[in-house]
Design an enzyme around this catalytic site. Structure first.
Site: not given
Ligand code: G6P
Ligand code: MN
Length: 439
Positions: A169, A198, A264
């Site tokens: 998500d 990520h 990230y």
């Protein structure tokens, strides 16, 4: 109407997902919801809350709570998977062990994610086998289980033909914030993105055909990838650590003039800065246990006592997204979503069979990745190194290879030296005694 099973029924995310299902019943009709978990106590605590959420919307949906796989999956049409092997106690170890060695402590990025991968790949494959044994032959598993990139690669290696769609998500949460910044609903955004889960970059953010990325970058340079109130619409992302994560991409963004990095990437590209601001005694796992988890358990207890359910669980893009994806699979809607998918040339200069994160059209037979073209050498190299780390970790898990695990840890950009890799790996072997295959 469908039979839907939620594997990891005892998750703090379950009430939010079920709430998202309830507001979409016209698009995604349900005959039955089944919760499945191997931790009966935890699931039984959360189940009454889930049942109440269902009954507030429907009297007719059958509700089943079980720790028996056959009961859970017999004839099911969809399985939403969200397992957390070792629960938050082990997440805490994933975060704290690296930090003790001055390395990023995060549940999916860095050694923490690799450790979590070693715990999750084989149980995930077991789950797939159970679903394939009992569920409807056309059933889809929509999989949120982390660390998603590694889990996806493990599944590809071990069960290449399984009907599993791996999702995260984070991209859609980023798109919610982009929508808030631009003042448009996130559903109106059409993005281009390339990378691994990520670990990637937005390259276009179109609204009605016009690329608004330059404008977005200006906002992000000043305020990060959030607005004052965007975070507040979702309690999870209003937590201090999340606000920090969205803000913290400012310094690296400047070095990617044409793209917008996934937040990230801060863990890989500025790990020293991250470590300097992390608290080795109180990590995100503690924040979640003291916050989201406690609040939900307290709400469940209060509901048992008073019959009134406080609004203590989070709904938001996390639940909405998995329902969107399921609808597209169920009805062959061919909606465009960012998902984790076998590359098949979508990123021209990454391996054909790499599990990448790109936009894909979601059909009833699965995702069709959209071509993102070739990526610049710098990005390609970063991606190849991360991919190698993840693939070696999967091989370490399958072969029980210490050497490959050490290589995986060493190749991770958050880990400065091979000595760090070895020290962390050895400590993690001890901590994961009950969970890892023998290395
Ligand atoms: C996002 C990421 C997930 C991650 C989660 C952690 O949703 O996409 O991969 O697991 O954040 O959130 P938490 O609130 O548990 O720290
Ligand atoms: Mn994720």
């Amino acid at each position: 109407p469908f039979i839907l099973s939620i594997a990891g029924g005892g998750s703090t995310y379950t009430p939010g997902i079920v709430k998202s299902l309830m507001v979409r019943l016209e698009d995604f009709p349900l005959a039955e919801i089944r919760l499945y978990d191997i931790d009966e106590t935890r699931q039984n605590t959360i189940a009454p809350v889930v049942e109440k959420v269902i009954r507030d919307h429907s009297q007719s949906i059958k509700f089943t709570v079980t720790s028996d796989a056959e009961t859970a999956f017999r004839g099911a049409h969809f399985v939403f998977a969200q397992m957390r092997v070792g629960q938050y106690k082990m997440r805490e170890q994933d975060e704290k062990i690296p930090l003790r060695h001055g390395v990023v402590g995060q549940e999916t990025c860095g050694p923490g994610g690799l450790a979590y991968g070693l715990r999750t790949i084989l149980p995930m494959v077991e789950l797939i086998d159970l679903v394939e044994r009992y569920a409807d032959k056309s059933a889809w598993i929509v999989n949120y289980s982390n660390p998603a990139a590694i889990v996806a690669e493990g599944v590809r290696r071990l069960r290449p033909n399984a009907r599993v769609l791996n999702i995260c998500d984070m991209p859609v949460a980023a798109m919610r914030n982009m929508g808030a910044i631009l003042g448009v609903d996130r559903h109106k955004l059409e993005v281009d993105y390339f990378g691994l889960n990520h670990f990637g970059w937005f390259t276009k953010v179109r609204v009605d055909g016009e690329d608004r990325l330059p404008e977005l970058r200006e906002h992000v340079a000043r305020f990060g990838l959030l607005t004052e109130d965007a975070a507040q619409t979702d309690p999870q992302h209003a937590d201090p650590s999340w606000v920090k994560t969205w803000r913290n991409i400012k310094p690296i963004m400047d070095h990617f003039p044409e793209f917008l990095p996934n937040p990230y990437l801060q863990y890989y590209l500025m790990p020293n800065d991250i470590v300097a601001h992390q608290n080795a005694d109180y990590t995100r796992a503690n924040e979640v246990m003291d916050g989201r988890e406690k609040k939900l358990f307290a709400a469940a207890a209060e509901y048992q006592r008073t019959g009134i359910l406080p609004d203590a669980f989070h709904v938001g893009v996390h639940g909405a997204f998995i329902v969107d994806v399921a609808c597209s699979l169920a009805f062959d809607l061919r909606q465009r979503h960012l998902v984790i998918v076998e590359n098949k040339g979508a990123i021209a200069n990454l391996p054909y069979d790499a599990m990448v994160e790109v936009p894909a059209y979601i059909t009833s037979e699965g995702p069709e990745p959209v071509r993102m073209g070739a990526v610049p050498l710098f990005h390609q190299t970063l991606l190849m190194q991360q991919l190698a780390s993840e693939q070696l970790l999967v091989e370490a898990t399958i072969e029980g290879s210490y050497e490959k695990a050490l290589q995986a840890f060493t190749l991770n950009r958050t880990v400065p030296t091979m000595q760090h890799a070895k020290a962390i790996l050895d400590e993690m072997i001890e901590a994961n005694r009950d969970y890892w295959p023998a290395l």
